[in-house]
Design a protein around this motif. Structure first.
Motif, PDB file in Angstrom:
ATOM      1  N   ASP A 199       0.865  -1.177   0.000  1.00 54.60           N
ATOM      2  CA  ASP A 199       0.000   0.000   0.000  1.00 54.60           C
ATOM      3  C   ASP A 199       0.904   1.230   0.000  1.00 54.60           C
ATOM      4  N   GLY A 200       0.532   2.266  -0.759  1.00 53.94           N
ATOM      5  CA  GLY A 200       1.317   3.488  -0.710  1.00 53.94           C
ATOM      6  C   GLY A 200       1.454   4.153  -2.058  1.00 53.94           C
ATOM      7  N   ARG A 201       2.505   4.985  -2.211  1.00 54.91           N
ATOM      8  CA  ARG A 201       2.687   5.821  -3.390  1.00 54.91           C
ATOM      9  C   ARG A 201       4.068   5.625  -4.007  1.00 54.91           C
ATOM     10  N   VAL A 202       4.111   5.807  -5.319  1.00 50.78           N
ATOM     11  CA  VAL A 202       5.363   5.945  -6.057  1.00 50.78           C
ATOM     12  C   VAL A 202       5.402   7.385  -6.559  1.00 50.78           C
ATOM     13  N   PHE A 203       6.472   8.110  -6.267  1.00 53.23           N
ATOM     14  CA  PHE A 203       6.545   9.528  -6.603  1.00 53.23           C
ATOM     15  C   PHE A 203       7.137   9.717  -7.989  1.00 53.23           C
ATOM     16  N   LYS A 204       6.496  10.556  -8.776  1.00 51.90           N
ATOM     17  CA  LYS A 204       6.935  10.804 -10.143  1.00 51.90           C
ATOM     18  C   LYS A 204       8.062  11.834 -10.153  1.00 51.90           C
ATOM     19  N   ASP A 205       9.211  11.368  -9.724  1.00 54.31           N
ATOM     20  CA  ASP A 205      10.423  12.183  -9.775  1.00 54.31           C
ATOM     21  C   ASP A 205      11.608  11.236  -9.733  1.00 54.31           C
ATOM     22  N   LYS A 206      12.741  11.708 -10.193  1.00 58.72           N
ATOM     23  CA  LYS A 206      13.953  10.903 -10.214  1.00 58.72           C
ATOM     24  C   LYS A 206      15.085  11.699  -9.586  1.00 58.72           C
ATOM     25  N   PHE A 207      15.978  10.976  -8.933  1.00 56.56           N
ATOM     26  CA  PHE A 207      17.112  11.589  -8.255  1.00 56.56           C
ATOM     27  C   PHE A 207      18.388  10.839  -8.620  1.00 56.56           C
ATOM     28  N   LEU A 208      19.413  11.601  -8.905  1.00 59.60           N
ATOM     29  CA  LEU A 208      20.749  11.050  -9.134  1.00 59.60           C
ATOM     30  C   LEU A 208      21.464  10.987  -7.791  1.00 59.60           C
ATOM     31  N   ILE A 209      21.894   9.819  -7.409  1.00 60.89           N
ATOM     32  CA  ILE A 209      22.608   9.635  -6.152  1.00 60.89           C
ATOM     33  C   ILE A 209      23.997   9.093  -6.485  1.00 60.89           C
ATOM     34  N   THR A 210      25.014   9.811  -6.050  1.00 61.45           N
ATOM     35  CA  THR A 210      26.373   9.406  -6.407  1.00 61.45           C
ATOM     36  C   THR A 210      27.306   9.573  -5.221  1.00 61.45           C
ATOM     37  N   ASP A 211      28.299   8.700  -5.140  1.00 59.60           N
ATOM     38  CA  ASP A 211      29.373   8.812  -4.152  1.00 59.60           C
ATOM     39  C   ASP A 211      30.603   9.359  -4.847  1.00 59.60           C
ATOM     40  N   CYS A 293       6.989   5.292  -1.176  1.00 58.55           N
ATOM     41  CA  CYS A 293       6.572   5.261   0.218  1.00 58.55           C
ATOM     42  C   CYS A 293       5.450   4.244   0.335  1.00 58.55           C
ATOM     43  N   ARG A 294       5.818   2.995   0.727  1.00 64.59           N
ATOM     44  CA  ARG A 294       4.844   1.907   0.672  1.00 64.59           C
ATOM     45  C   ARG A 294       5.112   0.919   1.805  1.00 64.59           C
ATOM     46  N   THR A 295       4.089   0.175   2.169  1.00 72.13           N
ATOM     47  CA  THR A 295       4.247  -0.845   3.196  1.00 72.13           C
ATOM     48  C   THR A 295       3.266  -1.983   2.969  1.00 72.13           C
ATOM     49  N   LEU A 296       3.620  -3.163   3.447  1.00 73.12           N
ATOM     50  CA  LEU A 296       2.644  -4.230   3.585  1.00 73.12           C
ATOM     51  C   LEU A 296       1.693  -3.855   4.722  1.00 73.12           C
ATOM     52  N   SER A 297       0.480  -4.345   4.663  1.00 74.24           N
ATOM     53  CA  SER A 297      -0.476  -4.058   5.730  1.00 74.24           C
ATOM     54  C   SER A 297      -0.279  -4.982   6.923  1.00 74.24           C
ATOM     55  N   ASP A 298       0.433  -6.089   6.723  1.00 80.75           N
ATOM     56  CA  ASP A 298       0.696  -7.049   7.793  1.00 80.75           C
ATOM     57  C   ASP A 298       2.069  -7.663   7.529  1.00 80.75           C
ATOM     58  N   TYR A 299       2.893  -7.780   8.550  1.00 77.97           N
ATOM     59  CA  TYR A 299       4.244  -8.316   8.375  1.00 77.97           C
ATOM     60  C   TYR A 299       4.360  -9.795   8.755  1.00 77.97           C
ATOM     61  N   VAL A 300       3.297 -10.371   9.273  1.00 81.77           N
ATOM     62  CA  VAL A 300       3.309 -11.787   9.646  1.00 81.77           C
ATOM     63  C   VAL A 300       2.285 -12.516   8.796  1.00 81.77           C
ATOM     64  N   HIS A 301       2.754 -13.487   8.005  1.00 79.29           N
ATOM     65  CA  HIS A 301       1.884 -14.266   7.117  1.00 79.29           C
ATOM     66  C   HIS A 301       2.155 -15.740   7.377  1.00 79.29           C
ATOM     67  N   GLY A 302       1.343 -16.295   8.275  1.00 80.48           N
ATOM     68  CA  GLY A 302       1.580 -17.680   8.661  1.00 80.48           C
ATOM     69  C   GLY A 302       2.903 -17.792   9.384  1.00 80.48           C
ATOM     70  N   ARG A 303       3.799 -18.589   8.819  1.00 84.53           N
ATOM     71  CA  ARG A 303       5.120 -18.801   9.408  1.00 84.53           C
ATOM     72  C   ARG A 303       6.207 -17.952   8.734  1.00 84.53           C
ATOM     73  N   VAL A 304       5.792 -17.001   7.927  1.00 85.38           N
ATOM     74  CA  VAL A 304       6.725 -16.112   7.234  1.00 85.38           C
ATOM     75  C   VAL A 304       6.569 -14.703   7.792  1.00 85.38           C
ATOM     76  N   ILE A 305       7.681 -14.089   8.172  1.00 85.61           N
ATOM     77  CA  ILE A 305       7.669 -12.763   8.780  1.00 85.61           C
ATOM     78  C   ILE A 305       8.578 -11.840   7.970  1.00 85.61           C
ATOM     79  N   PHE A 306       8.101 -10.639   7.685  1.00 86.68           N
ATOM     80  CA  PHE A 306       8.844  -9.694   6.857  1.00 86.68           C
ATOM     81  C   PHE A 306       9.456  -8.593   7.720  1.00 86.68           C
ATOM     82  N   ALA A 307      10.664  -8.159   7.311  1.00 87.31           N
ATOM     83  CA  ALA A 307      11.362  -7.087   8.009  1.00 87.31           C
ATOM     84  C   ALA A 307      12.181  -6.289   7.007  1.00 87.31           C
ATOM     85  N   GLY A 308      12.403  -5.009   7.305  1.00 94.64           N
ATOM     86  CA  GLY A 308      13.214  -4.168   6.433  1.00 94.64           C
ATOM     87  C   GLY A 308      12.488  -3.820   5.152  1.00 94.64           C
ATOM     88  N   ASP A 309      13.266  -3.617   4.080  1.00 90.15           N
ATOM     89  CA  ASP A 309      12.686  -3.170   2.812  1.00 90.15           C
ATOM     90  C   ASP A 309      11.733  -4.186   2.198  1.00 90.15           C
TER      91      ASP A 309
END
Length: 543
Positions: A199-211, A293-309
Motif C-alpha cells: 500500500d502506498g505511493r510511487v513519486f513521479k520524480d527521479k534523483f541522481l545519487i552518487t558517491d 513510500c509503501r508498506t505491507l499491511s501485515d508483516y506476519v503471514h503464517g510462518r513467514v515474517i517480513f522485516a526491512g525493505d
C-alpha cells in the motif's frame, strides 16, 4: 578481521553445505532470507539470545555502493547492545548539525542533539558495505552462518513450518524451518512468492545519487539546497562519509532519462557545476532512484515474517529506510525467542506486525510530506513552498514549515497491548511504549551509560527504592527479569542527575523495560504483584 580496505568489493565463495547431502530436508528453527544489514542484525540478535539462524544470501558480496549511509542514534544503540556500536563510531563520521539553503543563501541551521549526556551521537554516516562487514564479523564471532550463493526459489507453508527450495551452483535442495524471516529487500522474492502487494505511493520524480571521493572542506554537516545556482530549479544534498567519500543527491525531474543521467560524463558535468571546474574528485558509485513510500499491511503471514525493505519502503530523505529495518529486527528478536522457548504464544508475533506497521506508517507520513515539499506537483503547491522558503529566511516560525526531510527517530509505541497504562503522574515525555533514553551513570566509580545496563532482557530499574532490599534478578513464569537499583552512593549512581530529569524519577520510582529497551510500565512505588502483572502483559500473556 576481514580486509577493510576492500569492504565495498569483498566477495565470498560458494560453500556446499552438509544440508545439501541429506536424504531428507534439514530442519532449522529460523531461516533468514537476505544477508544485508537487516538480515545480519536479525541473525546477531537471535544469536545473542542463544538462537542460531541460518542466513541465505543469493549474492556473493556485501552491499554495492554506499546505499544506506545515515545510521541514526537509535540504530547505533541497538548495534551497541549487539556488540558493534563502538566500531561503527570509530569508522564513521559523526554529525548532528545541518544547514538548509534557498538559492545559494543560508536559510537556517539546525542541531539534532543540542543536549549532551548520550553515548551515541544523533547520526553517524557510514557506508552500508562497512556496516555489513562489521555485522558479518560479529555474526561469525557468535557462531552464526551465512550461506552465500544460496537463493530461496520457492516456499511452501504448513501449520508448523516452512519448506524452502534453495538454488545453488550445485543445483537445488530443500530446507525446513519453523519460521522464515524475509529480509530480502525491496524486490523481495519471498513477498512475490506469497503474492503480497504494498500500500502506498510511487513519486513521479527521479534523483541522481552518487558517491564522490574527494578532499572536501565542508564540515561534518548535512547541507540541503532548494534551487541552487549550480542545479537551477531542483534540489541538492551533500553528506560526508568515511574515507573521504561524499554523498551527493541531485533532483532530476520525472522526465529525465535515467540511463543518460548515469553516464560518467554527465555525472561529472553535474558535479563540476556544484564543486567548480577545478575540483578534483573520483566517482565511486552512481544510481538513479524513483522514490516510493509503501508498506505491507501485515508483516506476519503464517510462518513467514517480513522485516526491512521487504516489508516497507520510504524515500531516502530522512534516513528512515535502513534505520527502520534495524529497529524491525530489534522488535522481533526477543519476541521470537519467547515463542521458541514456549514462554509466549504465537500471538506475541502479531504485536511485532502491529507495532512495526505503525512505525512504518509514521515513517511514510514523514517521508511523504518531505517528498511533497521537495518536489511540489502543482503550481499552487510550488507557490506555497516558495513562500515558506522566503519567510524562513527572516522568521524562525517559518523554518518549521520547511521540510528537507524530517530525520529518523524511533517510534513511540503508545498503542500496543503490551503496555501497562500509567496509574501515576509523570512529568516527562518518556511513557509506556517510548524507547529508552540514555544518560551517564557511575558504576562502581567508573563511567557507565544507562542503556548499557539494559542488556536485551526484561529489566526493572528502581530509583532510590526507599531502603527496600530488592533482588538482582526475578523469575516470573519462566521469564528472567534483571533488577537494577540506582541510588546515591550505590554501585549504580546517577551522579549527573540526567537520568532523574529525563525519566522524572523520584525516590521509589521504578520502570519496566522490554528487551528492546522500550518502556513497558512504570510506577511511583515498587510492587512485586504489579511487576508480575506488567511482565505478563509485556510478554503477551494477557493479550
Amino acid at each position: 578481521m576481514m580486509d577493510g580496505r576492500s569492504a565495498s568489493s569483498l566477495s565470498f565463495g560458494y560453500v556446499r553445505s552438509p544440508d545439501q547431502d541429506g536424504a531428507r530436508p534439514a530442519a532449522h528453527q529460523i531461516i533468514i532470507v537476505g544477508g544485508g544489514l537487516v538480515g545480519l542484525t536479525m541473525a546477531i540478535d537471535l544469536a545473542s539470545k542463544g538462537v542460531k539462524a541460518v542466513v541465505l544470501e543469493k549474492s556473493n558480496t556485501l552491499s554495492e555502493g554506499s546505499r544506506s549511509i545515515c545510521q541514526a542514534k537509535r540504530t547505533l544503540e541497538v548495534w551497541d547492545r549487539l556488540g558493534v556500536g563502538d566500531i561503527m563510531l570509530k569508522r564513521g563520521v559523526e554529525w548532528r548539525k545541518g544547514k538548509v539553503f534557498s538559492d545559494d543563501h543560508l536559510l537556517y541551521t539546525f542541531d539534532l542533539q543540542p543536549e549532551g549526556g548520550h553515548k551515541m551521537p544523533a547520526f553517524v554516516n557510514l557506508q552500508q558495505y562497512w556496516v555489513e562487514q562489521y555485522l558479518l564479523e560479529r555474526l561469525l564471532e557468535l557462531g552464526g552462518e551465512v550461506r552465500w550463493c544460496h537463493e530461496a526459489r520457492s516456499i511452501r507453508q504448513s501449520d508448523d513450518g516452512v519448506c524452502i527450495e534453495v538454488a545453488t551452483p550445485d543445483g537445488p535442495y530443500n530446507l525446513d524451518c519453523e519460521w522464515l524471516i524475509a529480509c530480502d529487500g525491496a524486490r523481495s522474492d519471498i513477498r512475490r512468492h506469497l503474492g503480497l502487494t504494498f500500500d502506498g505511493r510511487v513519486f513521479k520524480d527521479k534523483f541522481l545519487i552518487t558517491d564522490v571521493k574527494m578532499k572536501g572542506e565542508f564540515p561534518n554537516e548535512r547541507w540541503f539546497w532548494f534551487d541552487p545556482s549550480f542545479h537551477s530549479g531542483q534540489t541538492a544534498l551533500l553528506h560526508r562519509q568515511a574515507d573521504d567519500i561524499w554523498r551527493i543527491d541531485l533532483q532530476l525531474g520525472w522526465e529525465a532519462n535515467a540511463e543518460e543521467e548515469k553516464k560518467l560524463e554527465n555525472v561529472k558535468r553535474r558535479i563540476k557545476a556544484m564543486l567548480g571546474d577545478d575540483a578534483k574528485f573520483e566517482i565511486e558509485w552512481i544510481s538513479v532512484y524513483v522514490f516510493q513510500c509503501r508498506t505491507l499491511s501485515d508483516y506476519v503471514h503464517g510462518r513467514v515474517i517480513f522485516a526491512g525493505d521487504s516489508a516497507h519502503q520510504v524515500s531516502p530523505f530522512g534516513a528512515r529506510g535502513g534505520n527502520a529495518g534495524v529497529q524491525d529486527a530489534d522488535n522481533l528478536g526477543w519476541k521470537m525467542k519467547l515463542v521458541l522457548d514456549g514462554e509466549a504464544s504465537c500471538s506475541l508475533l502479531d504485536t511485532y506486525s502491529r507495532e512495526r506497521v505503525y512505525a512504518a506508517r509514521e515513517n511514510i507520513l514523514h517521508s511523504t510530506r518531505a517528498t511533497d515539499f521537495i518536489t511540489p506537483k502543482s503550481k499552487a503547491s510550488r507557490i506555497l513552498r516558495d513562500q515558506a522558503l522566503s519567510l524562513a529566511a527572516k522568521y524562525p516560525f517559518a523554518q518549521k514549515l520547511v521540510n528537507s526531510g524530517r530525520l529518523s527517530e524511533p517510534a513511540h509505541l503508545i498503542d500496543t497491548p503490551l503496555n501497562t497504562p500509567d496509574n501515576d503522574v509523570f512529568a516527562c515525555h518518556i511513557a509506556p511504549g517510548s524507547p529508552a533514553e540514555d544518560a551517564p551513570l557511575s558504576k562502581n566509580g567508573k563511567e557507565d551509560w544507562f542503556l548499557q545496563e539494559l542488556k536485551g532482557e526484561f529489566t526493572v530499574v528502581a530509583y532510590e527504592p526507599n531502603g527496600l532490599n530488592l533482588p538482582t534478578r526475578l523469575d516470573i513464569g519462566g521469564i528472567p527479569i534483571a533488577v537494577k537499583t540506582i541510588a546515591k552512593g550505590a554501585a549504580l549512581d546517577d551522579v549527573s542527575g540526567a537520568l532523574r530529569r529525563r525519566y522524572d524519577m523520584k525516590p521509589g520510582t521504578a520502570y519496566l523495560f522490554r528487551p528492546d529497551q522500550h518502556v513497558a510500565a512504570r510506577w511511583r512505588k515498587w510492587s512485586g504483584t504489579g511487576v508480575e502483572e506488567c511482565v505478563e502483559r509485556a510478554a503477551g500473556r494477557r493479550i
